[in-house]
Design an enzyme around this catalytic site. Structure first.
Site: not given
Ligand code: NAD
Length: 458
Positions: A273-274, A172-173, A281, A229, A125, A348, A284
């Site tokens: 929700a949370g 890429e997804f 991804c 994203n 990305t 991450r 960033k």
């Protein structure tokens, strides 16, 4: 006509290795380049250096079929390759921009090494304009080698160096945890290219995949990735804001999301929700898009808020704990779920890192358990007592916080949990437990955006 393509994939991470294994499974000849010696050691043993469901088997198969191999030498990998995928990391810099050093490094090496027509596909990305910049860098390096290339007959008389390569943007997804499924059954394949030869090469490479193909220019392809994203992150922050408001107004965000999601213009996904989004991804990529907007002089107001809402959402876990327990000094808090989402060992930008850090700052004793990500978490947060069994985390805890919706937690035996805990407090950061059941068993249950019956009301 033989459709097998010789492929090089640079970077054997979540994206590169799964892509390499899938392309090998399609029958292409794939060589994967990785520079991290520890990862390479594991790859040479025939295993992936991280957990991704089904990948172990596919890597083994690829190697056994003679279709998948590994090296640390890009020069060796480029000799036969018709297509090179760049799938190196593009981590965030301190200022929010994507760190493109690995992309520049690989493209410069390609410019110094190729001597036959090569399609260079950027899978990483990367900010809008990167593929153009990579193309310009490679062309400049090839120009310096023009004499050598002509003497090798890589370029014929009068042919320009630009004829020797094409840079394609093919974002890429895939989702970690479902990477193989997403690669074989993607919602779409986006190809940003200005060279029909490259497009047709990718068409044949991806021939077994039945998905809409979006062929566009490179900048639009790069933007599709960021916009997708950012849009999904916006959905998450939006429902989290609704959840927070539900807490004030006494509505239940679970019902609200269900009622919203049935509208097909909205759809049910990404309305949970949370504690908010994490991972390698969304955090960033939203930051990088904001950085791009700032550089362009555009105030991307929605995106700025999406990021801020997500930051605050993690801290709401601490507020909820303090509201149940008071000061957290000396309290034993069990964090269930350390990976940023189920199905992966990736931590991450996981919410667990922020929550653990905040708890430690407040003097709490923090225990952590995750079915897959324990070791990685421990390496990064040595002050958290990471245990290998769920019971060990819960035993004697003053509160239990669910941060990842692993099935092991969604199906947890609450009666047993109640017996093991010192005080019966649950903060359900993923809204996966049944509040009524929890409260009937004597828990003080707090979800996100769910009505909290006053004590004695349950
Ligand atoms: P990763 O960190 O897991 O893997 C990158 C790999 O590249 C590492 O193993 C690293 O050692 C290797 N590498 C770096 N420089 C190299 C070099 N010069 N030669 C060979 N190998 C080199 O990263 P990832 O999660 O696979 O992501 C890769 C890219 O794909 C990123 O840009 C990311 O934003 C994007 N992406 C990731 C996902 C995801 O879910 N992880 C999904 C879509 C897109």
């Amino acid at each position: 006509m033989n459709m097998d393509v010789n492929v090089c994939v640079v970077g054997a991470g979540y994206v590169g290795l799964t892509l390499a294994a899938v392309l090998a499974d399609f029958g292409h000849n794939v060589i994967c380049v990785e520079i991290d010696p520890e990862k390479l050691k594991v790859l040479y043993e025939g295993r992936p250096p991280f957990f991704e469901p089904g990948l172990d088997e596919l890597v083994t198969k690829g190697i056994q079929d003679g279709k998948l191999s590994f090296t640390n030498c890009l020069a060796e990998a480029l000799i036969q390759s018709q297509v090179v995928f760049i799938a190196v990391g593009t981590p965030p810099r301190d200022d929010g921009a994507a760190d493109l050093s690995a992309v520049w490094e690989v493209s410069d090496q390609i410019g110094k090494l190729i001597d036959h027509y090569t399609v260079i596909v950027i899978k990483s990305t990367v900010p809008v304009g990167t593929a153009d910049a990579v193309s310009a860098r490679i062309a400049a390096l090839l120009r310096r080698r023009e004499r050598e290339l002509r003497s090798k007959r890589a370029l014929s008389e009068g042919e320009k160096v630009e004829n020797l390569f094409c840079v394609v943007s093919c974002p890429e997804f895939l989702r970690e945890g479902k990477a193989l499924l997403d690669l074989v059954h993607p919602h779409r394949i986006v190809i940003g290219a200005d060279d029909e030869r490259a497009v047709s090469m990718l068409r044949s490479l991806f021939a077994p995949i039945d998905a809409p193909l979006v062929v566009t220019d490179r900048r639009s392809a790069e933007m599709i990735k960021y916009a997708s994203n950012a849009f999904l992150a916006t959905k998450i922050s939006f429902i989290n804001e609704i959840a927070n408001l539900c807490e004030y107004l006494g509505a239940d965000v679970k019902s609200v999301a269900k009622g919203m999601g049935l509208d097909e213009r909205i759809g049910p996904k990404f309305l949970e929700a949370g504690v908010g989004f994490g991972g390698s991804c969304f955090p960033k990529d939203t930051q990088a898009l904001l950085w791009m907007a700032d550089q362009a002089g555009y105030d991307f107001a929605i995106l700025r808020s999406v990021i801020e809402v997500n930051r605050r959402q993690r801290l709401r876990v601490i507020e909820k704990l303090e509201s149940e327990l008071g000061p957290l000094r000396g309290r034993r808090i069990a964090l269930l779920g350390l990976a940023f989402k189920p199905g992966t060992d990736d931590i991450r930008e996981a919410p667990s890192l922020t929550v653990a850090r905040e708890l430690l700052t407040r003097g709490a004793v923090v225990l952590g358990y995750d079915p897959k990500a324990g070791q990685r978490f421990k390496a990064q947060m040595p002050r958290v007592k990471v245990v290998s069994k769920l019971r060990e985390a819960i035993g004697g805890a003053d509160a239990l916080v669910i941060l990842t919706e692993w099935e092991e937690f969604t199906t947890i035996d609450l009666a047993e949990v109640r017996r093991l805990m010192r005080s019966p407090v649950i903060i359900d950061g993923r809204n996966v437990l049944d509040p009524e059941l929890a409260m009937a068993l004597g828990f003080r249950y707090t979800g996100f955006g769910r009505p909290v019956p006053r004590r004695g009301e349950a």
